[in-house]
Each structure stands twice: as C-alpha cells, then as structure tokens.
Enzyme design. Structure first.
Site, PDB file in Angstrom:
ATOM      1  N   GLY A   1      28.102  31.600  38.795  1.00  0.00           N
ATOM      2  CA  GLY A   1      29.453  30.802  38.682  1.00  0.00           C
ATOM      3  C   GLY A   1      29.803  30.085  39.969  1.00  0.00           C
ATOM      4  O   GLY A   1      30.113  28.835  39.706  1.00  0.00           O
TER       5      GLY A   1
ATOM      6  N   ASP B   1      39.311  37.545  41.077  1.00  0.00           N
ATOM      7  CA  ASP B   1      40.144  37.961  40.015  1.00  0.00           C
ATOM      8  C   ASP B   1      40.637  39.522  40.419  1.00  0.00           C
ATOM      9  O   ASP B   1      41.458  39.484  41.121  1.00  0.00           O
ATOM     10  CB  ASP B   1      39.208  37.928  38.578  1.00  0.00           C
ATOM     11  CG  ASP B   1      40.270  37.808  37.456  1.00  0.00           C
ATOM     12  OD1 ASP B   1      41.099  37.359  37.425  1.00  0.00           O
ATOM     13  OD2 ASP B   1      39.825  38.658  36.426  1.00  0.00           O
TER      14      ASP B   1
HETATM   15  P1  IMP Z   1      36.286  40.062  39.906  1.00  0.00           P
HETATM   16  O1  IMP Z   1      35.528  40.946  39.985  1.00  0.00           O
HETATM   17  O2  IMP Z   1      37.442  40.608  38.705  1.00  0.00           O
HETATM   18  O3  IMP Z   1      37.147  39.667  41.021  1.00  0.00           O
HETATM   19  O4  IMP Z   1      35.940  38.793  38.967  1.00  0.00           O
HETATM   20  C1  IMP Z   1      34.938  37.864  39.364  1.00  0.00           C
HETATM   21  C2  IMP Z   1      34.161  37.122  38.624  1.00  0.00           C
HETATM   22  O5  IMP Z   1      34.667  37.336  37.114  1.00  0.00           O
HETATM   23  C3  IMP Z   1      33.859  35.964  38.894  1.00  0.00           C
HETATM   24  O6  IMP Z   1      32.723  35.694  39.591  1.00  0.00           O
HETATM   25  C4  IMP Z   1      33.741  35.229  37.355  1.00  0.00           C
HETATM   26  O7  IMP Z   1      32.621  35.219  37.066  1.00  0.00           O
HETATM   27  C5  IMP Z   1      34.710  36.017  36.597  1.00  0.00           C
HETATM   28  N1  IMP Z   1      35.713  35.517  36.326  1.00  0.00           N
HETATM   29  C6  IMP Z   1      37.219  35.712  36.647  1.00  0.00           C
HETATM   30  N2  IMP Z   1      38.038  35.180  36.078  1.00  0.00           N
HETATM   31  C7  IMP Z   1      37.421  33.987  35.517  1.00  0.00           C
HETATM   32  C8  IMP Z   1      38.016  32.856  34.515  1.00  0.00           C
HETATM   33  O8  IMP Z   1      39.025  32.615  34.542  1.00  0.00           O
HETATM   34  N3  IMP Z   1      37.028  32.061  34.256  1.00  0.00           N
HETATM   35  C9  IMP Z   1      35.713  32.228  34.275  1.00  0.00           C
HETATM   36  N4  IMP Z   1      35.117  33.311  34.951  1.00  0.00           N
HETATM   37  C10 IMP Z   1      36.025  34.108  35.461  1.00  0.00           C
HETATM   38 MG    MG Z   2      31.000  35.470  38.550  1.00  0.00          MG
END
Ligand code: IMP
Ligand code: MG
Length: 186
Positions: free
Chosen positions: A43, A101
């Site tokens: 990403g 996120d």
């Molecule tokens: P976390 O581990 O919940 O903080 O999520 C982080 C990962 O989730 C990021 O590296 C993204 O790959 C994916 N992600 C979270 N939100 C989105 C979004 O709105 N669009 C696309 N990918 C997302």
């Molecule tokens: Mg990611």
C-alpha cells in the site's frame, strides 16, 4: 463504503504538498544521522517513493510485507511474509505505511523490529490517519492528513488489489466495488 459519486479526499496537489512537508520534517529531524527507511508493501509504495526521493540525509531503504490473518480485530493476527534484509541493529529506523487504521499493523511491526533487531530508534510515518478507528495505543510520528472513517482507495491504496494506480485519494464508490466484485467472480 457505499456512495455513488467518487469523493476526492486528497488531490494530487495536496499529496505533493504533504510529501514535501513530511520529507522536510524528516530531513530536519535526522540531520547529521543515517536513516534506514522500511516500507510496508504494498500500500505505501508510491507514498514511500515520493518521500524517499526528497530525503537529503544519508539513507537506505528496505521492504517488508505483513498481512493480517483471521479476524483483524485480534491484535496478534499479523504475519510477516517478507522480512527486511538490511542490518538495523543500533540504526535509526523510519517505518512508512499508507494508512493507520486500528494501529495493529504498525504497532506490531514496530515491536517486532525492536525486539528482533534492537535498532537505536524507530519512528512511524503514514500518509493517512483514521484516529476514530484506533484500538492500539500508538500515534504515528509523521502524518500526512487525518481522514474520516470511510474506505478509501488510490495512490497505492487498494480495494481487492485494484485502484492503487489512481493518482489521488478517493472514497470507494458502489460502482467501483461492483466492478471489482465482478472481476473476482469471473
Ligand atoms: P491497521 O492495522 O488496522 O492500522 O490497518 C492498516 C492497513 O489496513 C493499511 O496498511 C492498509 O493496507 C489497510 N487499510 C486500512 N484502511 C484502509 C482503507 O480505507 N483503504 C485501503 N486500505 C486500508
Ligand atoms: Mg497495508
């Protein structure tokens, strides 16, 4: 996730300003030091490239792939699919990801690197922050901009591996979702 019209959340000019400002901050903060940048694939590859080419401090780059497995709400559900190759012991490290996120990804990658390799410092940098969704006790050190709790695509971020090539960051429309779902099922 639904809306019919694509809402542009961050346009190309804003992305350019954001990456310029973050790179300037990093150049100031790491003045006189060597920096190892670790990019979380896939990403953040475009964002990381835009930051990296603006760094003026001596720096190296490496890449990691991590994926969550099972229920994303389990905070230990993260698998390292590709580890770094550079030696980061006693080094200053900056991890770059596309979006924070829940915070699970960066919190776990950060503690994994600290415990396994003992770097002298680790900071985190994300283009986008969704603070409303945070479950982990982590705040990114460098943030491009804060976004509301909506699913977003573009500039590296995907839905079903599509839309990473969109030059700006938008919400996901119902048409885009349907298009990807059609490709997956065909
Ligand atoms: P976390 O581990 O919940 O903080 O999520 C982080 C990962 O989730 C990021 O590296 C993204 O790959 C994916 N992600 C979270 N939100 C989105 C979004 O709105 N669009 C696309 N990918 C997302
Ligand atoms: Mg990611």
């Amino acid at each position: 996730m639904e809306g019919k019209t694509k809402e542009i959340l961050v346009d190309e000019k804003q992305i350019d300003d954001i990456t310029r400002n973050i790179a300037e901050q990093i150049n100031t903060d790491y003045k006189g030091k060597n920096l190892t940048v670790i990019v979380l694939l896939k990403g953040s590859f475009i964002f990381a490239a835009d930051i990296f080419r603006r760094l003026t401090v001596p720096c190296k780059i490496d890449f990691m792939i991590a994926s969550s497995y099972g229920d994303k709400t389990f905070s230990n559900g993260l698998k390292i699919k590709k580890d770094i190759e550079l030696d980061i012991t006693d080094k200053d490290v900056l991890i770059i990801d596309d979006i924070m996120d829940s915070g699970v990804t960066l919190n776990h990658i950060k503690s994994y690197l600290v415990h396994k390799y003992r770097p002298s410092s680790v900071k985190t940098c994300v283009l986008l922050d969704k603070p409303e969704r945070r479950t982990e006790n982590i705040t990114p050190d460098y943030v491009g901009t804060t976004v509301a709790d909506k699913f977003i695509v573009g500039y590296g971020l995907d839905f079903g591996e599509y839309y990473r090539n969109s030059p700006c960051i938008t919400t996901l429309t119902s048409e885009q979702q349907a298009e990807v779902n059609g490709k997956i099922s065909s």
